[in-house]
Design a protein around this motif. Structure first.
Motif, PDB file in Angstrom:
ATOM      1  N   SER A  47       0.872  -1.182   0.000  1.00 54.59           N
ATOM      2  CA  SER A  47       0.000   0.000   0.000  1.00 54.59           C
ATOM      3  C   SER A  47       0.906   1.228   0.000  1.00 54.59           C
ATOM      4  CB  SER A  47      -0.941   0.019   1.206  1.00 54.59           C
ATOM      5  OG  SER A  47      -0.246   0.316   2.398  1.00 54.59           O
ATOM      6  N   ASP A  48       0.300   2.398   0.019  1.00 58.67           N
ATOM      7  CA  ASP A  48       1.083   3.631   0.032  1.00 58.67           C
ATOM      8  C   ASP A  48       1.838   3.828   1.331  1.00 58.67           C
ATOM      9  OD1 ASP A  48       0.221   4.217  -2.503  1.00 58.67           O
ATOM     10  OD2 ASP A  48      -1.470   5.447  -1.815  1.00 58.67           O
ATOM     11  N   SER A  49       1.423   3.130   2.399  1.00 63.63           N
ATOM     12  CA  SER A  49       2.054   3.347   3.703  1.00 63.63           C
ATOM     13  C   SER A  49       2.628   2.090   4.326  1.00 63.63           C
ATOM     14  CB  SER A  49       1.036   3.960   4.682  1.00 63.63           C
ATOM     15  OG  SER A  49      -0.090   3.100   4.835  1.00 63.63           O
ATOM     16  N   THR A  50       2.396   0.910   3.747  1.00 55.61           N
ATOM     17  CA  THR A  50       2.853  -0.338   4.368  1.00 55.61           C
ATOM     18  C   THR A  50       3.619  -1.194   3.371  1.00 55.61           C
ATOM     19  OG1 THR A  50       0.740  -1.420   3.841  1.00 55.61           O
ATOM     20  CG2 THR A  50       0.948  -0.408   6.014  1.00 55.61           C
ATOM     21  N   VAL A  51       4.504  -2.033   3.940  1.00 52.29           N
ATOM     22  CA  VAL A  51       5.252  -3.023   3.162  1.00 52.29           C
ATOM     23  C   VAL A  51       5.163  -4.359   3.887  1.00 52.29           C
ATOM     24  CG1 VAL A  51       6.849  -1.398   2.096  1.00 52.29           C
ATOM     25  CG2 VAL A  51       7.396  -2.398   4.334  1.00 52.29           C
ATOM     26  N   GLY A  56       0.056  -9.706  -7.329  1.00 52.55           N
ATOM     27  CA  GLY A  56       0.676  -9.453  -6.037  1.00 52.55           C
ATOM     28  C   GLY A  56      -0.335  -9.245  -4.931  1.00 52.55           C
ATOM     29  N   LEU A  57       0.126  -8.602  -3.847  1.00 49.02           N
ATOM     30  CA  LEU A  57      -0.677  -8.371  -2.655  1.00 49.02           C
ATOM     31  C   LEU A  57      -1.070  -6.899  -2.557  1.00 49.02           C
ATOM     32  CD1 LEU A  57       1.448 -10.439  -0.146  1.00 49.02           C
ATOM     33  CD2 LEU A  57      -0.986 -10.854  -0.583  1.00 49.02           C
ATOM     34  N   THR A  58      -2.229  -6.655  -1.934  1.00 46.27           N
ATOM     35  CA  THR A  58      -2.688  -5.289  -1.704  1.00 46.27           C
ATOM     36  C   THR A  58      -3.248  -5.184  -0.304  1.00 46.27           C
ATOM     37  OG1 THR A  58      -3.247  -5.013  -4.039  1.00 46.27           O
ATOM     38  CG2 THR A  58      -4.200  -3.441  -2.488  1.00 46.27           C
ATOM     39  N   ASP A  59      -2.735  -4.227   0.449  1.00 44.77           N
ATOM     40  CA  ASP A  59      -3.257  -3.894   1.776  1.00 44.77           C
ATOM     41  C   ASP A  59      -4.209  -2.706   1.588  1.00 44.77           C
ATOM     42  OD1 ASP A  59      -3.767  -3.381   4.400  1.00 44.77           O
ATOM     43  OD2 ASP A  59      -1.713  -2.840   4.941  1.00 44.77           O
TER      44      ASP A  59
END
Length: 859
Positions: A45-49, A334-337
């Protein structure tokens, strides 16, 4: 990511960890980007990895996984495989190794596929699995992972042989999905054989306590906030069940595509998420329980919406166990939070409060005095401000335009004043319409042809006298055209036959509209006058050089169609920024009386374009031009079009279009009652405007403005307002005053009631004959008729004689204790007393009166 991960699941006890699995099982940890120090990470996400912590490749043909629910620092997985075994595994050495759980296998007697596995949420030692059908074996097996008679350090094969299920169910059946009830440690629901949902109780002996026939046996899940509610799906349907009424689903949600997964949101009540096959969106279903007193008596509904985060065709998703509306989605890319935005309910109060729910925890609001609210440019603020200043109700129509912020509205009120003046002074004859439009003056309304509807115009060749040549212009004149020109504000001097009224041009110069004044002068063949206006404007305006150049260009005007002046003007005209200057040169360079570039110059005021058309277009072209221009102005909701339509049915359509665009119901209502005829005021659309504006004033509690509006409306219709207040009997509820209103038309002794000196005195209700209340002062029955006029049966009667009774005899009473009497008696009583005149009553009626608190005497 190195390989495709088809499934994803948050850990229910580790808020920052999740697993993915497909060909391998991976463990990830989520951190904020600003806190991340590891180079190998995946941005989700824009803020998490997400950081890959460990990978488990020891298990193949994985069909289902569940994470151990006991709060331990390590993660233990129950892996259901294609051969039916449930294997307990970890991602390396953990505390579960000492318990003998790591590597433990729970195997059925006969090998077949394991479809679902779930740890018990109450007793973490219990695990349940659902298997495919075997003709002699059970498909639902309950295990106790700590039950191991042969010890905890034996070989895994020895464990598989020694550990047996503690309970079994579903002989010769297929278990497709299952879910534990959160408050019952040994009860679960299972989907069986594509035919049934069964509730099984393992507490005493294996027992099916309830079942219902359905094909929706997939993705079974128990609502984490309501233990009675279940969800399941089949093909393109999602079904919600209530175990208390298990005969049929309480809600069925049909979907456009085949459903692949359904999950309850653990952090939000009654919110479902679902995936559909080959769909790039996540579908949300907000279940609304709308029954009374707890809400289960009526069938619920659902509000559905879709969210499309930056993923492509997700294969699975998982809600975060604690973070509100947060989920993980996995796809081949891929993954998305992602956090689903809460559905916000906005409410707008009558006093301009804009309120909404914030994060399901609090309410926020903004008020009309807040800067952010002002940036909304809300028409309601303007409406309220205008209403406080009596906008639209001022005696002079032109004064109302001064209160409008919109320039078009100002011009419209000025035009209404002008048109009424022309009608009242006899310049325009229009007895039925005080505000006729140009089409009405030219008698074009409703005419199928272009010339039969009005007097044929006269073609006049007028010389350009001030340029010293014989060049002339074709101008069309008729009495009706002259009147229409006055509606446009272009007044001719009838005595001297001057081409134009200089007073109007002087006013334009005072307002700084030099290009417009010059253009109108040119249109009236006053070329020298236009040059002088531009020269004066060059001395006062900042764009002096431009006006000087334009004046110089005009001074070189040549009527020769092949001249260099005309050629250069045609090339340079488009570079002029002022529309009136462009129109001026378009007029001077027009070929064969073709003035499209002037008539279609949208920057010019509508009244100037209409006036130009009245002078230079033939009858047929004029009618066609008005037809097209009216349609365009109506489509745009441009109020300047009222100049053409006037106060007519077409004008109503234009006002309605303006209302649709701006929401200014105030101006539409006020223009209607000030300009439309009584017949047009009865139009359904107009009545909707008026009712809406009255309701708006009532909502704002602007009673005075509402009263003035009603007075103005009644004045325009010349109708007496109907009676709205009546005195009714306390027993039968029928109106006493309505009965008295009809006495003047009655026969017999009441026929001349209004003209007699003896007023009728009633002691009982004329309908039910029950006694009327007594006056608390004189103790006589209050038998009066509430002051209604009889309608004037005698011509010579005065105003006082036309009433059935004086105000002193009207009914009056306290709104608190309900005691009262004749108005005159009560008035005299409260001049000396403050308490109720009834002996046993201690109500201080006078002090409760609002007029007493502001220093006004009781009437």
């Amino acid at each position: 990511m190195s390989s495709v991960k088809l499934e994803v699941q948050w850990s229910s006890i580790h808020p920052n960890k999740f697993i993915t699995w497909g060909t391998e099982i991976c463990l990830y940890e989520v951190t904020q980007i600003k806190d991340s120090v590891r180079p190998s990470c995946i941005k989700i996400s824009d803020s998490t990895v997400a950081h890959l912590l460990a990978t488990n490749t020891n298990h193949h043909y994985v069909k289902c996984i569940d994470i151990y629910t006991q709060p331990e620092p390590d993660i233990l997985l129950a892996v259901g495989q294609a051969n039916g075994k449930v294997v307990l595994t970890t991602f390396g050495p953990t505390a579960f190794d000492s318990l003998g759980l790591t590597g433990k296998e729970l195997a059925p007697r006969h090998a077949r596929q394991c479809n679902t596995v779930a740890w018990n949420p109450v007793d973490p030692n219990l695990i349940i699995c659902g298997l495919d059908k075997h003709r002699t074996d059970s498909s639902v097996l309950l295990w106790d992972v700590l039950k191991s008679p042969t010890g905890s350090h034996h070989h895994s094969n020895m464990q598989a042989e020694s550990v047996r299920p503690i309970a079994e169910a579903g002989v010769s059946e297929t278990a497709h999905s299952l879910a534990w009830f959160l408050n019952e440690p040994r009860c679960l629901v299972v989907g069986i054989n594509n035919k049934h949902l069964k509730i099984i109780d393992f507490r005493d002996c294996v027992k099916v306590v309830n079942s219902t026939p359905t094909k929706a046996v997939y993705s079974l899940s128990v609502d984490p906030h309501n233990n009675y509610h279940l969800v399941s799906h089949i093909e393109n349907q999602i079904l919600i069940w209530d175990t208390r009424y298990f005969e049929k689903p309480i809600l069925t949600l049909p979907q456009s595509r085949q459903v692949t997964k359904v999950l309850w949101c653990p952090s939000r009540h009654n919110l479902l998420g679902s995936l559909q096959k080959d769909s790039g969106s996540l579908h949300l279903h907000d279940v609304q329980h709308c029954g009374l007193g707890g809400g289960e008596e009526t069938e619920p509904g659902a509000l559905e919406r879709t969210v499309a985060p930056p993923w492509s065709s997700p294969t699975s998703f998982s809600w975060h166990p604690t973070h509100a509306n947060r989920l993980l989605a996995i796809s081949q890319q891929g993954l998305t939070d992602y956090t689903v935005f809460e559905r916000i309910t906005i409410n707008w109060s009558t006093k301009s409060y804009l309120a909404w729910n914030h994060a399901s925890k609090s309410f926020k609001y903004i008020y009309s005095t807040d800067n952010i609210y002002k940036s909304l440019n809300d028409i309601s603020l303007q409406t309220k401000s205008r209403a406080m200043r009596d906008y639209g109700l001022l005696a002079e129509l032109s004064q109302n335009g001064e209160l409008a912020e919109n320039e078009t509205l100002k011009n419209l009120w000025q035009w209404l004043y002008l048109s009424r003046s022309l009608v009242e002074d006899g310049t325009i004859c229009s007895p039925d319409n005080k505000h006729p439009g140009v089409r009405t003056v030219l008698k074009l309304d409703g005419q199928p042809t272009s010339t039969n509807g009005f007097i044929k115009s006269e073609l006049v060749l007028r010389l350009w006298a001030d340029i010293g040549s014989n060049h002339s212009a074709k101008i069309y004149r008729s009495p009706d055209r002259d009147k229409a020109l006055q509606l446009c504000g272009w007044r001719f001097d009838k005595e001297t036959n001057a081409p134009y009224n200089n007073a109007f041009l002087e006013r334009l110069e005072r307002e700084g509209a030099y290009p417009r004044a010059a253009a109108i002068s040119v249109f009236n063949l006053g070329l020298r006058q236009a040059i002088e206006i531009l020269n004066r404007g060059a001395d006062k305006m900042s764009l002096a050089t431009n006006l000087n150049i334009v004046a110089m260009a005009l001074s070189g005007f040549s009527e020769d169609r092949n001249s260099m002046w005309r050629e250069l003007c045609l090339k340079s005209r488009s570079q002029l920024t002022d529309p009136y200057l462009r129109a001026t040169f378009a007029f001077l360079t027009a070929d064969n009386d073709s003035y499209e570039n002037v008539l279609n110059e949208n920057g010019m005021a509508v009244e100037d374009r209409v006036a130009f058309a009245l002078m230079f277009l033939s009858d047929s072209k004029l009618h066609e031009y008005f037809k097209k221009l009216t349609q365009k102005l109506t489509d745009d909701g441009n109020l300047a079009g009222i100049l053409i339509t006037g106060a007519s049915s077409d004008g109503i359509q234009l006002l309605n279009r303006y209302l649709e665009i701006t929401g200014d119901v105030q101006s539409c209502s006020l223009i209607a009652i000030r300009a439309l005829s009584p017949k047009l005021l009865q139009d359904n659309q107009v009545q909707v405007w008026i009712a809406s504006y009255r309701t708006l004033l009532d909502a704002w509690k602007m009673w005075n403005q509402r009263a003035h509006f009603d007075i103005a409306m009644r004045t325009s219709t010349n109708e007496k307002p109907p009676q709205q207040v009546y005195i009714s009997c306390n027993f039968c509820g029928k109106s006493i005053s309505a009965y008295m209103q009809g006495l003047s038309r009655a026969r017999g002794p009441f026929a001349r009631l209004g003209s007699t000196s003896n007023k009728l005195k009633m002691s009982s209700c004329p309908s039910c004959r029950k006694p009327l209340p007594r006056c608390a002062i004189c103790l006589m029955h209050m038998g009066t008729a509430s002051g209604l006029q009889t309608g004037g049966t005698t011509p010579n009667r005065g105003e006082e004689d036309s009433k059935l009774t004086e105000f002193s005899s009207w009914f009056t009473w306290c709104q608190t204790c309900r005691h009262g009497g004749h108005a005159n008696h009560i008035t005299h009583w409260f001049r000396e007393h403050s308490e109720c005149p009834v002996t046993s009553c201690t109500c201080r009626c006078f002090s409760l009166d609002a007029s007493c608190k502001i220093g006004v005497g009781v009437v």
